[in-house]
Motif scaffolding. Structure first.
Motif, PDB file in Angstrom:
ATOM      1  N   GLU A  33       0.836  -1.205   0.000  1.00 34.17           N
ATOM      2  CA  GLU A  33       0.000   0.000   0.000  1.00 34.17           C
ATOM      3  C   GLU A  33       0.872   1.257   0.000  1.00 34.17           C
ATOM      4  O   GLU A  33       0.581   2.220  -0.711  1.00 34.17           O
ATOM      5  CB  GLU A  33      -0.920   0.015   1.231  1.00 34.17           C
ATOM      6  N   VAL A  87       2.321   1.698  -3.489  1.00 35.52           N
ATOM      7  CA  VAL A  87       1.311   2.209  -4.419  1.00 35.52           C
ATOM      8  C   VAL A  87       1.095   3.699  -4.179  1.00 35.52           C
ATOM      9  O   VAL A  87       1.060   4.505  -5.112  1.00 35.52           O
ATOM     10  CB  VAL A  87      -0.024   1.448  -4.270  1.00 35.52           C
ATOM     11  N   ALA A  88       0.955   4.076  -2.921  1.00 33.23           N
ATOM     12  CA  ALA A  88       0.711   5.479  -2.573  1.00 33.23           C
ATOM     13  C   ALA A  88       1.861   6.375  -3.008  1.00 33.23           C
ATOM     14  O   ALA A  88       1.665   7.542  -3.359  1.00 33.23           O
ATOM     15  CB  ALA A  88       0.471   5.617  -1.066  1.00 33.23           C
ATOM     16  N   ASP A 130       3.668   5.846  -5.612  1.00 37.22           N
ATOM     17  CA  ASP A 130       3.828   5.690  -7.072  1.00 37.22           C
ATOM     18  C   ASP A 130       5.042   4.847  -7.451  1.00 37.22           C
ATOM     19  O   ASP A 130       5.576   4.993  -8.556  1.00 37.22           O
ATOM     20  CB  ASP A 130       3.921   7.058  -7.771  1.00 37.22           C
ATOM     21  N   THR A 179       2.113   0.112  -9.424  1.00 39.76           N
ATOM     22  CA  THR A 179       0.710   0.392  -9.724  1.00 39.76           C
ATOM     23  C   THR A 179      -0.186  -0.541  -8.915  1.00 39.76           C
ATOM     24  O   THR A 179       0.272  -1.543  -8.357  1.00 39.76           O
ATOM     25  CB  THR A 179       0.419   0.186 -11.219  1.00 39.76           C
ATOM     26  N   CYS A 180      -1.473  -0.232  -8.890  1.00 36.74           N
ATOM     27  CA  CYS A 180      -2.426  -1.104  -8.204  1.00 36.74           C
ATOM     28  C   CYS A 180      -2.449  -2.482  -8.861  1.00 36.74           C
ATOM     29  O   CYS A 180      -2.573  -3.508  -8.180  1.00 36.74           O
ATOM     30  CB  CYS A 180      -3.827  -0.482  -8.234  1.00 36.74           C
ATOM     31  N   SER A 191      -8.516   0.687  -5.429  1.00 36.87           N
ATOM     32  CA  SER A 191      -8.038   1.715  -6.351  1.00 36.87           C
ATOM     33  C   SER A 191      -6.988   2.583  -5.663  1.00 36.87           C
ATOM     34  O   SER A 191      -6.814   2.520  -4.444  1.00 36.87           O
ATOM     35  CB  SER A 191      -9.198   2.592  -6.807  1.00 36.87           C
ATOM     36  N   LYS A 192      -6.328   3.413  -6.461  1.00 34.66           N
ATOM     37  CA  LYS A 192      -5.321   4.320  -5.904  1.00 34.66           C
ATOM     38  C   LYS A 192      -5.961   5.262  -4.872  1.00 34.66           C
ATOM     39  O   LYS A 192      -5.386   5.518  -3.811  1.00 34.66           O
ATOM     40  CB  LYS A 192      -4.690   5.127  -7.037  1.00 34.66           C
ATOM     41  N   ASP A 193      -7.150   5.766  -5.162  1.00 34.51           N
ATOM     42  CA  ASP A 193      -7.825   6.665  -4.219  1.00 34.51           C
ATOM     43  C   ASP A 193      -8.124   5.965  -2.893  1.00 34.51           C
ATOM     44  O   ASP A 193      -7.988   6.562  -1.824  1.00 34.51           O
ATOM     45  CB  ASP A 193      -9.132   7.191  -4.827  1.00 34.51           C
TER      46      ASP A 193
END
Length: 204
Positions: A20, A23-24, A26, A29-30, A60-62
């Protein structure tokens, strides 16, 4: 030959927490996160349905950004780190719920770990005290010597690892160092990260 101990869902939760952060930040990717988690699950006999909504899988990224707060930690010199530091304590707790710091101490006793941390600090920390690193290398030759994260930080003025007190405290590390820790905890994670870095376009 002893059968290799397989990871369980709790172990995967620790790896998922680190993913996580990646991903956060960058770094991955997810989709890459999901592929890593799915492959680790399959190797360890865990069905894909067990991953749904678990440790960030399928989010998702959000959604990830909502779970991962942008954590600014202060170094001993009072400078703020703007990286998303990952919790080594959370990753370690998957393997030892009652004594995660013991897992971190075991990792710190490795000569390879200290060599890696030494290289990271020399590259990223202008105030790093390499003499402290050499002193700890000598002391760790004694079987009874215990190297805790706080001792590493105090002796070397390290900033890659941060130890915080309080309810939400623990041991935190720069994502690169956290990946090294997770790789030590779970060799499968290391293998998949290497595959990803060497051939991102064909990672399956």
């Amino acid at each position: 030959m002893a059968e290799k101990k397989k990871l369980n869902p709790v172990d995967l939760a620790g790896i998922g927490n680190l993913l996580e952060y990646l991903v956060a930040a960058d770094n991955i990717t997810c989709e890459e996160r999901d592929k890593i988690m799915l492959r680790i699950a399959k190797v360890n006999g865990l069905a894909e349905y067990m991953l749904d909504g678990f440790a960030g899988y399928g989010q998702s990224k959000d959604e990830v950004l909502k779970h991962v707060a942008h954590k600014k930690v202060s170094t001993p010199q009072g400078k703020e780190q703007n990286e998303r530091y990952a919790s080594l304590t959370e990753i370690a707790r998957a393997h030892s719920e009652n004594a995660p710091e013991y897992v971190i101490q075991s990792w710190l006793r490795s000569g390879n770990t200290l060599a890696f941390l030494n290289l990271w600090e020399k590259e990223h920390n202008p105030d790093y005290d390499e003499a402290g690193y050499m002193e700890l290398l000598e002391k760790k030759k004694a079987v009874s010597f215990t190297l805790a994260s706080k001792l590493w930080i105090n002796r070397t003025k390290a900033i890659g690892i941060v130890s915080e007190q309080g309810k939400s405290g623990g041991t935190f590390a720069h994502p690169m160092i956290a990946c090294e820790f997770a790789s030590w905890v779970a060799p499968e994670f290391k293998m998949l990260l290497l595959e990803l870095s060497l051939n991102r376009g064909n990672f399956r």
